[in-house]
Every structure is written in C-alpha cells, then in structure tokens.
Design a protein around this motif. Sequence first.
Motif, PDB file in Angstrom:
ATOM      1  N   LEU A  33      39.698 119.248  79.101  1.00 20.92           N
ATOM      2  CA  LEU A  33      40.811 119.955  78.483  1.00 20.92           C
ATOM      3  C   LEU A  33      40.632 120.026  76.968  1.00 20.92           C
ATOM      4  O   LEU A  33      40.230 119.058  76.325  1.00 20.92           O
ATOM      5  N   ALA A  34      40.933 121.168  76.404  1.00 19.47           N
ATOM      6  CA  ALA A  34      40.757 121.358  74.969  1.00 19.47           C
ATOM      7  C   ALA A  34      41.695 120.431  74.195  1.00 19.47           C
ATOM      8  O   ALA A  34      42.829 120.181  74.596  1.00 19.47           O
ATOM      9  N   ASN A  35      41.201 119.923  73.053  1.00 16.69           N
ATOM     10  CA  ASN A  35      42.001 119.058  72.199  1.00 16.69           C
ATOM     11  C   ASN A  35      43.050 119.889  71.472  1.00 16.69           C
ATOM     12  O   ASN A  35      42.734 120.874  70.801  1.00 16.69           O
ATOM     13  N   GLN A  36      44.312 119.505  71.618  1.00 18.01           N
ATOM     14  CA  GLN A  36      45.416 120.156  70.912  1.00 18.01           C
ATOM     15  C   GLN A  36      46.114 119.080  70.081  1.00 18.01           C
ATOM     16  O   GLN A  36      47.035 118.418  70.543  1.00 18.01           O
ATOM     17  N   PRO A  37      45.680 118.868  68.848  1.00 21.32           N
ATOM     18  CA  PRO A  37      46.183 117.733  68.065  1.00 21.32           C
ATOM     19  C   PRO A  37      47.610 117.938  67.584  1.00 21.32           C
ATOM     20  O   PRO A  37      48.069 119.074  67.411  1.00 21.32           O
ATOM     21  N   PRO A  38      48.332 116.842  67.354  1.00 17.62           N
ATOM     22  CA  PRO A  38      49.652 116.934  66.743  1.00 17.62           C
ATOM     23  C   PRO A  38      49.521 117.320  65.270  1.00 17.62           C
ATOM     24  O   PRO A  38      48.417 117.307  64.720  1.00 17.62           O
ATOM     25  N   GLU A  76      44.485 113.503  81.911  1.00 18.33           N
ATOM     26  CA  GLU A  76      44.982 114.825  82.278  1.00 18.33           C
ATOM     27  C   GLU A  76      45.683 115.548  81.134  1.00 18.33           C
ATOM     28  O   GLU A  76      46.589 116.352  81.347  1.00 18.33           O
ATOM     29  N   GLY A  77      45.261 115.281  79.890  1.00 21.23           N
ATOM     30  CA  GLY A  77      45.834 115.991  78.749  1.00 21.23           C
ATOM     31  C   GLY A  77      47.211 115.526  78.352  1.00 21.23           C
ATOM     32  O   GLY A  77      47.930 116.241  77.654  1.00 21.23           O
ATOM     33  N   HIS A  78      47.592 114.305  78.744  1.00 20.14           N
ATOM     34  CA  HIS A  78      48.921 113.790  78.442  1.00 20.14           C
ATOM     35  C   HIS A  78      49.208 113.749  76.945  1.00 20.14           C
ATOM     36  O   HIS A  78      50.362 113.836  76.516  1.00 20.14           O
ATOM     37  N   LEU A  79      48.167 113.595  76.127  1.00 18.85           N
ATOM     38  CA  LEU A  79      48.357 113.366  74.694  1.00 18.85           C
ATOM     39  C   LEU A  79      48.309 114.638  73.873  1.00 18.85           C
ATOM     40  O   LEU A  79      48.537 114.602  72.659  1.00 18.85           O
ATOM     41  N   HIS A 109      45.910 109.262  88.232  1.00 17.04           N
ATOM     42  CA  HIS A 109      45.638 109.865  86.928  1.00 17.04           C
ATOM     43  C   HIS A 109      46.881 110.509  86.335  1.00 17.04           C
ATOM     44  O   HIS A 109      46.982 110.657  85.125  1.00 17.04           O
ATOM     45  N   GLY A 110      47.803 110.935  87.169  1.00 15.03           N
ATOM     46  CA  GLY A 110      49.004 111.590  86.699  1.00 15.03           C
ATOM     47  C   GLY A 110      48.859 113.100  86.639  1.00 15.03           C
ATOM     48  O   GLY A 110      47.864 113.679  87.069  1.00 15.03           O
ATOM     49  N   VAL A 111      49.868 113.745  86.062  1.00 18.68           N
ATOM     50  CA  VAL A 111      49.968 115.197  86.050  1.00 18.68           C
ATOM     51  C   VAL A 111      49.520 115.779  84.717  1.00 18.68           C
ATOM     52  O   VAL A 111      48.611 116.591  84.644  1.00 18.68           O
ATOM     53  N   GLY A 112      50.182 115.348  83.627  1.00 21.28           N
ATOM     54  CA  GLY A 112      49.855 115.875  82.310  1.00 21.28           C
ATOM     55  C   GLY A 112      49.874 117.388  82.290  1.00 21.28           C
ATOM     56  O   GLY A 112      50.767 118.049  82.830  1.00 21.28           O
ATOM     57  N   GLN A 113      48.843 117.967  81.663  1.00 17.95           N
ATOM     58  CA  GLN A 113      48.657 119.416  81.702  1.00 17.95           C
ATOM     59  C   GLN A 113      47.792 119.833  82.880  1.00 17.95           C
ATOM     60  O   GLN A 113      47.988 120.892  83.471  1.00 17.95           O
ATOM     61  N   HIS A 139      44.373 111.633  68.154  1.00 17.34           N
ATOM     62  CA  HIS A 139      45.621 111.462  68.901  1.00 17.34           C
ATOM     63  C   HIS A 139      45.920 112.643  69.817  1.00 17.34           C
ATOM     64  O   HIS A 139      46.986 112.678  70.458  1.00 17.34           O
ATOM     65  N   GLY A 140      45.025 113.611  69.908  1.00 19.32           N
ATOM     66  CA  GLY A 140      45.102 114.627  70.949  1.00 19.32           C
ATOM     67  C   GLY A 140      44.265 114.196  72.130  1.00 19.32           C
ATOM     68  O   GLY A 140      43.769 113.068  72.192  1.00 19.32           O
TER      69      GLY A 140
END
Length: 468
Positions: free
Chosen positions: A46-51, A87-90, A425-429, A39-40
Amino acid sequence: MGEGTTQHRNDAGIATAIGILAQRFGERLSTAPSMREQHGHTLTWLANQPPDAVVFVRSEDEVRDAVRICADHGAPIIPFGAGTSLEGHLNAPSGGISIDLSALDQIVAVHAEDLDVVVQPGIRRKTLNDQLRDTGLFFPIDPGADATLGGMAATRASGTNAVRYGTMKDNVLALRVVDARGEVVTTSRRARKSSTGYDLTRLYVGSEGTLGIITELTLRLHGLPEAISAGICPFASVAAAAEAVILTIQSGIPVARIELLDEVQVRACNAYSKLTLPETPLLLVEFHGTEAGVAEQAARFGEIAEDLGGGPFTWTTRAEERTRLWTARHDAYWAGLALRPGCTSFSTDVCVPISRLAACIAETKADLEATGLIGPIVGHVGDGNFHVLPLFDPADAAEVAKVKAFVGRVVERALAMEGTASGEHGVGQGKMKYLAAEHGDAAMATMAAIKRALDPQGLFNPGKIVAP
C-alpha cells in the motif's frame, strides 16, 4: 474507501490545529518529511500516505488535549504505536495528525493474585513479559512482531498461542479510551465478568483507532507453565499436515501452539536461519503443562501424526532448542523475502472453520502454482488461520496485478468456506472492500451507525474499516 485512496482534506483546519499543537507540545510536534513518512504505512504494497504532523504524547491528559485541538478544527487523528500493522492502518488519506503513543510505555499496576496487569498502550509485548517474569506470570498473545499492547488491542491481534490462550478480545478485561469529545471512557472494571451495560471493551478491541484512542489496558495474565515441550513433525503433503491439526484439536489435546510451514517456507527458513529442517510440509508444535503432561500430549500427537503418514515427530523440553525453532518461525517473513532478493511481498491472512482448513490451503497452493507465483505459506493452523506471502517485483505492473488478483481469490475462497477475510491482520485500508461480502449490508449499516455516533466528524483514522 479502497486501498491508497485520498479523501477530502481540510487544509485550513489541519494548518490551524498544527499551529496550536506546536504551541502546546513544542519540539514534540514534528512536521519533518522523514518523520511523517515513518508514521504512514511502511509495510507491504500500500502506498505511503503520511500525516501532516506527528505529536509525541507522554500522558493521557496530553492525548485528551491533542484530540480536543484536532476536533475543534476538524483535523483527522491517526493513533500510532509501533508501526507493525500490515493493512494500511497508519495511513492518513485525509492528512491530519499522527498521535504517537510510544512514550506511554509503563506498567501501571500488577495484580498477581488476580492474574491481571494494568498497562499503558505504548508498552511492547516483549518488555511486558520481561518485567512480569519474576511474578511467575506472562501475557500469552504473540503476533510475532514486537508490537505495542495498545496496537495489539486496536487490531484484535492474536498469533502463535491463540489456539490455547485466545486472542486479544479474550485477554483484555478493560480499557480507558479517549473519545471524540476528548473525554475518557472506562469500558469496564477489573472483575472477571459482568452482566451490566453494553460490552464496550469488545467494541473498542478491533476498532483499529476509528472510534477513539486507547490510553490504558487491563490485561488477563496466565501462569508460566511448569514445563514446555516443542517439536517438529514433517508430512508428505500440506493436506496430511492439516488433517493432523484437525484431529489434534478434535481429540481435545491441549496444544499451546501448532504452526504449519509449507515446503517453500521451510526451505526459506533453512537458508535464512541456518537450520536443517526436512524440506517438506512441517508442523511446529508446543505443549504447556507439567513434565508428565507435556510428555503425554507429545506422545498422543505423535500417534496422530503417524496414523496420517507423518513423522518422525521429534520433540524437546530444552529451552535453547525451542527458542531456536520459534525464532526461525517468527523470522518467516524475512526468510520468505530472501527467496526473491530485491522483490517485495504482500503478506495476507485468512481464517476458516478448522474442518475447511486442509481444502483452503490445498486450493491456495494450487492457485499459486497455476499463477506462477512464489508464495510461502505459514499458519496458526490450530484455529484455522494461515498466511500466504506472494513475492513480486513492485516495478513490474503485470506482476503486481497478478498478485492483487491472487490475494482477492484467497479472500473469496475463505469467504466461500464460511471464513473471514482476516484472522488477525485486520481491515485497515487493504481489506475494506471485502467487508460487505463477509458481514452483509445490515451489519455494515450498524457499524457505520456506531462510527457516526461515536465519531460524528469522522476524524478518528478516516478511510479505515467502514465509511461513516
């Protein structure tokens, strides 16, 4: 915040929220490392940053409960649909709770006579159109990935049909959104137009989960065309192909899809999808209408292509042949990756006024060659949008730096041509750092004010789009 950064964490609040959520949702709350990582962010570089935890909700009331629990204890909230964003939205740079909406996947109501449908956010676009087929209607937005409709609205998605049918902002009539208070905001009615109040629907479309969680959408539908024709047209250069696109649009030909593949992407598609397309810059074109109408449109496009040295333009109305072509187009990402086995990519997109399209693509290809990168180019070029897929070895620091610099130049080039850092694609991070250059300080201050007003604790998808 920039890509891969970490914000301040409220460890105590997050832990307390997880405990209360576990009591409320039982086994539908997971803290398993594999589930959290899923879910990250899982695509591109982009590096995975999980919840810290994932909650699987089944109703709008459960979304409200989860938001209220998180808000009471200052735990960040990251909405999750299908996980197809780029783009790292998650990512969860401050930790927090991922609210998975995939089980909210039903059609609520079809109003065929009004050409609209009400759906839950977790329904996927292919499922929606499969269930609509017997009505003679369809939802046209096709970003390629089988994304959820909630995610598509949140990222203001578009895709191959946008040149004729518009983007999500043109096809969402109304939303229900759970806000930071845990209350449900209804943004509009089903009427096709209104001149009352602020346009809250457009505010939430494209907000990327930073202002609230979409729990219901009312979508505009379109009639299935009587006839569809699709074909391919090779060109000697990307510039000639782009000029054909410009003239086609300026001539008022109602093209439904017009996609550019450069010679690198065509070579990749031939190998991956077992096709025999001519390995030169290529346009894939589709027309919707009556039998006579699509034939006339195809003939007019063929004349434009011929005048620019393109062709032969070959087209068909046979469904199986059209499906084969468009399946290959939708598989372009995977086909591109296969050009350098073991490597990864950064799929980026920009959009420019259509009159600047040829120049922007030509300069980008020259940049790729000068940099020594392999980077297939594809594009929804009917509205000035194209994607480039530079391939690189993630273990090679020098190559990673080279690709990052290249992507920055692509964006700067588009902005210099009065375009945008992202068409879909959007902005995200990933693209936050370009927003000030695109929008200006006053607009960024306005966005930050909206964020503070609607999300005063800064809990909804923090570290995305704009700092509060």
